[in-house]
Design a protein around this motif. Structure first.
Motif, PDB file in Angstrom:
ATOM      1  N   ALA A 174      33.513   0.030  34.850  1.00  0.00           N
ATOM      2  CA  ALA A 174      33.078   0.795  36.017  1.00  0.00           C
ATOM      3  C   ALA A 174      33.063  -0.117  37.228  1.00  0.00           C
ATOM      4  N   ALA A 175      33.810   0.244  38.266  1.00  0.00           N
ATOM      5  CA  ALA A 175      33.903  -0.632  39.432  1.00  0.00           C
ATOM      6  C   ALA A 175      34.536   0.117  40.598  1.00  0.00           C
ATOM      7  N   THR A 176      34.097  -0.256  41.806  1.00  0.00           N
ATOM      8  CA  THR A 176      34.751   0.233  43.024  1.00  0.00           C
ATOM      9  C   THR A 176      35.017  -0.898  44.008  1.00  0.00           C
ATOM     10  N   GLY A 177      34.331  -2.030  43.858  1.00  0.00           N
ATOM     11  CA  GLY A 177      34.536  -3.169  44.736  1.00  0.00           C
ATOM     12  C   GLY A 177      35.700  -4.023  44.271  1.00  0.00           C
ATOM     13  N   PRO A 178      36.182  -4.918  45.118  1.00  0.00           N
ATOM     14  CA  PRO A 178      37.377  -5.709  44.782  1.00  0.00           C
ATOM     15  C   PRO A 178      37.217  -6.588  43.555  1.00  0.00           C
ATOM     16  N   ARG A 179      36.053  -7.227  43.381  1.00  0.00           N
ATOM     17  CA  ARG A 179      35.874  -8.113  42.224  1.00  0.00           C
ATOM     18  C   ARG A 179      35.816  -7.311  40.927  1.00  0.00           C
ATOM     19  N   GLY A 180      35.103  -6.194  40.959  1.00  0.00           N
ATOM     20  CA  GLY A 180      35.028  -5.357  39.770  1.00  0.00           C
ATOM     21  C   GLY A 180      36.368  -4.745  39.410  1.00  0.00           C
ATOM     22  N   ALA A 184      38.526  -4.936  35.936  1.00  0.00           N
ATOM     23  CA  ALA A 184      39.104  -3.781  35.248  1.00  0.00           C
ATOM     24  C   ALA A 184      40.582  -4.008  34.983  1.00  0.00           C
ATOM     25  N   ALA A 185      41.276  -4.562  35.975  1.00  0.00           N
ATOM     26  CA  ALA A 185      42.712  -4.794  35.840  1.00  0.00           C
ATOM     27  C   ALA A 185      43.023  -5.830  34.764  1.00  0.00           C
ATOM     28  N   ARG A 186      42.168  -6.836  34.628  1.00  0.00           N
ATOM     29  CA  ARG A 186      42.451  -7.930  33.695  1.00  0.00           C
ATOM     30  C   ARG A 186      41.885  -7.692  32.295  1.00  0.00           C
ATOM     31  N   HIS A 187      40.770  -6.990  32.201  1.00  0.00           N
ATOM     32  CA  HIS A 187      40.101  -6.874  30.902  1.00  0.00           C
ATOM     33  C   HIS A 187      39.932  -5.431  30.424  1.00  0.00           C
ATOM     34  N   GLY A 188      40.169  -4.449  31.269  1.00  0.00           N
ATOM     35  CA  GLY A 188      39.880  -3.068  30.907  1.00  0.00           C
ATOM     36  C   GLY A 188      41.044  -2.342  30.257  1.00  0.00           C
ATOM     37  N   GLN A 189      40.689  -1.442  29.345  1.00  0.00           N
ATOM     38  CA  GLN A 189      41.661  -0.469  28.846  1.00  0.00           C
ATOM     39  C   GLN A 189      41.481   0.845  29.606  1.00  0.00           C
ATOM     40  N   ALA A 190      40.365   0.933  30.333  1.00  0.00           N
ATOM     41  CA  ALA A 190      40.083   2.093  31.173  1.00  0.00           C
ATOM     42  C   ALA A 190      39.261   1.644  32.369  1.00  0.00           C
ATOM     43  N   TRP A 191      39.272   2.453  33.399  1.00  0.00           N
ATOM     44  CA  TRP A 191      38.481   2.233  34.610  1.00  0.00           C
ATOM     45  C   TRP A 191      37.606   3.461  34.819  1.00  0.00           C
ATOM     46  N   GLY A 232      49.169   2.230  32.929  1.00  0.00           N
ATOM     47  CA  GLY A 232      48.723   1.930  31.573  1.00  0.00           C
ATOM     48  C   GLY A 232      47.222   1.835  31.416  1.00  0.00           C
ATOM     49  N   LEU A 233      46.487   2.046  32.509  1.00  0.00           N
ATOM     50  CA  LEU A 233      45.029   1.964  32.495  1.00  0.00           C
ATOM     51  C   LEU A 233      44.462   3.381  32.603  1.00  0.00           C
ATOM     52  N   ASP A 234      43.681   3.807  31.608  1.00  0.00           N
ATOM     53  CA  ASP A 234      43.052   5.125  31.692  1.00  0.00           C
ATOM     54  C   ASP A 234      42.069   5.148  32.851  1.00  0.00           C
ATOM     55  N   LYS A 235      41.938   6.322  33.472  1.00  0.00           N
ATOM     56  CA  LYS A 235      41.073   6.462  34.644  1.00  0.00           C
ATOM     57  C   LYS A 235      40.068   7.563  34.360  1.00  0.00           C
ATOM     58  N   VAL A 236      38.798   7.180  34.340  1.00  0.00           N
ATOM     59  CA  VAL A 236      37.721   8.054  33.872  1.00  0.00           C
ATOM     60  C   VAL A 236      36.819   8.432  35.042  1.00  0.00           C
ATOM     61  N   LEU A 237      36.585   9.722  35.212  1.00  0.00           N
ATOM     62  CA  LEU A 237      35.665  10.210  36.239  1.00  0.00           C
ATOM     63  C   LEU A 237      34.420  10.758  35.563  1.00  0.00           C
ATOM     64  N   LEU A 238      33.283  10.096  35.796  1.00  0.00           N
ATOM     65  CA  LEU A 238      31.989  10.606  35.332  1.00  0.00           C
ATOM     66  C   LEU A 238      31.463  11.561  36.390  1.00  0.00           C
ATOM     67  N   THR A 239      31.381  12.831  36.061  1.00  0.00           N
ATOM     68  CA  THR A 239      31.021  13.854  37.038  1.00  0.00           C
ATOM     69  C   THR A 239      29.517  13.933  37.231  1.00  0.00           C
ATOM     70  N   GLY A 240      29.122  14.704  38.245  1.00  0.00           N
ATOM     71  CA  GLY A 240      27.708  14.913  38.536  1.00  0.00           C
ATOM     72  C   GLY A 240      27.205  14.103  39.708  1.00  0.00           C
ATOM     73  N   PHE A 241      28.058  13.232  40.260  1.00  0.00           N
ATOM     74  CA  PHE A 241      27.622  12.353  41.341  1.00  0.00           C
ATOM     75  C   PHE A 241      28.518  12.463  42.577  1.00  0.00           C
TER      76      PHE A 241
END
Length: 300
Positions: A174-180, A184-191, A232-241
């Motif tokens: 979970a990230a929106t800032g540049p470092r996060g 996500a790009a280096r270690h995540g299978q999803a964002w 190749g990176l899944d993109k997940v939206l947690l709704t409600g916010f």
């Protein structure tokens, strides 16, 4: 592009008083993944029942067979990579390799002070997260790890036999800032994102879509740095916010409209909160179940 539909079940009910039934029903309804929050307490639920994420997911693994299980999200606020890795390897084993770790930098809620510390600044949270994620990656993929860092250390930490899923269970960062986003790009299978929090109170759904489009573009740029294809990176939206709040759960048509607009942005997974009466996540349970069973089939 296929779209998965998942749910998040908050751990506020005793297992014998509706807790177990929700996880069983989530599998029956065909959800791709059922997540839970990994907090010590959370917002308006602070003075009521609230159970631990890992024991809850372990119990859920025992009463389901196909449903993927995960956290949305685990953070360094009260976790250490060494002990967390041991719990995750155990959970992945019990579930037969059905676990996804949602992980984020954490916030300023009750978790931030429950261990007696002062809340970390955004910079401190980002610094810790930047060390936490790579170390946890190593702990879940190597038999023995030693590390001496600024915030976290490990000395010959053993994690044999490792995860059922290889090389390790997937990270949904979970990230929106540049470092996060770089993590996500280096270690995540999803964002994972919840949208732009600044738009929650007074923004419009159209503004939210535009903000999410911008986040996806920044994710693509972060992936380009290590030469990774963002597709190749899944993109997940947690709704409600987002400004839509609970409207996507009002009917199948409302969900299809919401999901379609976000699928066009590149999202591959939509996560809906399991209805909780008299809360921000109140929703008609029959409509929720119809969405679970019929919603994806009605998307173009």
């Amino acid at each position: 592009m296929s779209l998965h539909l998942s749910t998040v079940i908050l751990p506020y009910r005793r297992w014998s008083e509706g807790g177990r039934a929700a996880w069983v029903r989530a599998e029956e309804l065909g959800f791709h993944t059922a997540y839970t929050y990994d907090h010590l307490s959370w917002r308006t639920f602070r003075d009521g029942p609230w159970f631990g994420a890992v024991p809850t997911l372990t119990a859920a693994a025992g009463v389901t067979e196909r449903l993927r299980l995960g956290t949305l999200v685990t953070s360094p606020n009260f976790r250490h990579p060494v002990t967390l890795a041991k719990e995750l390897i155990s959970l992945d084993d019990v579930s037969g390799g059905r676990v996804t770790l949602g992980i984020g930098a954490g916030g300023t809620g009750f978790d931030a002070t429950a261990l007696g510390q002062e809340p970390w600044t955004p910079r401190e949270r980002a610094d810790r997260f930047a060390e936490f994620v790579p170390l946890l990656d190593r702990l879940l993929t190597e038999d023995s790890v030693s590390h001496e860092g600024r915030f976290y250390s490990a000395f010959e930490a053993r994690n044999i036999p490792g995860c059922v899923q290889r090389p390790r269970l997937p990270f949904a960062v979970a990230a929106t800032g540049p470092r996060g986003l770089r993590l996500a790009a280096r270690h995540g299978q999803a964002w994972v994102t919840t949208g732009d929090p600044k738009l929650y109170e007074n923004g419009t759904p159209e503004q939210s879509v535009a903000a999410l489009r911008g986040q996806v573009e920044k994710l693509a740029a972060a992936c380009a740095e290590p030469g990774r294809d963002v597709a190749g990176l899944d993109k997940v939206l947690l709704t409600g916010f987002t400004p839509d709040r609970g409207r996507p759960l009002e009917s199948v048509d409302a969900f299809v409209d919401f999901a379609g607009r976000h699928q066009e942005l590149g999202f591959t997974e939509i996560v809906l909160h399991w209805p909780i009466p008299d809360s921000d996540f109140a929703a008609d349970e029959k409509a929720f179940e119809r969405i679970a069973m019929e919603g994806l089939a009605q998307l173009p």
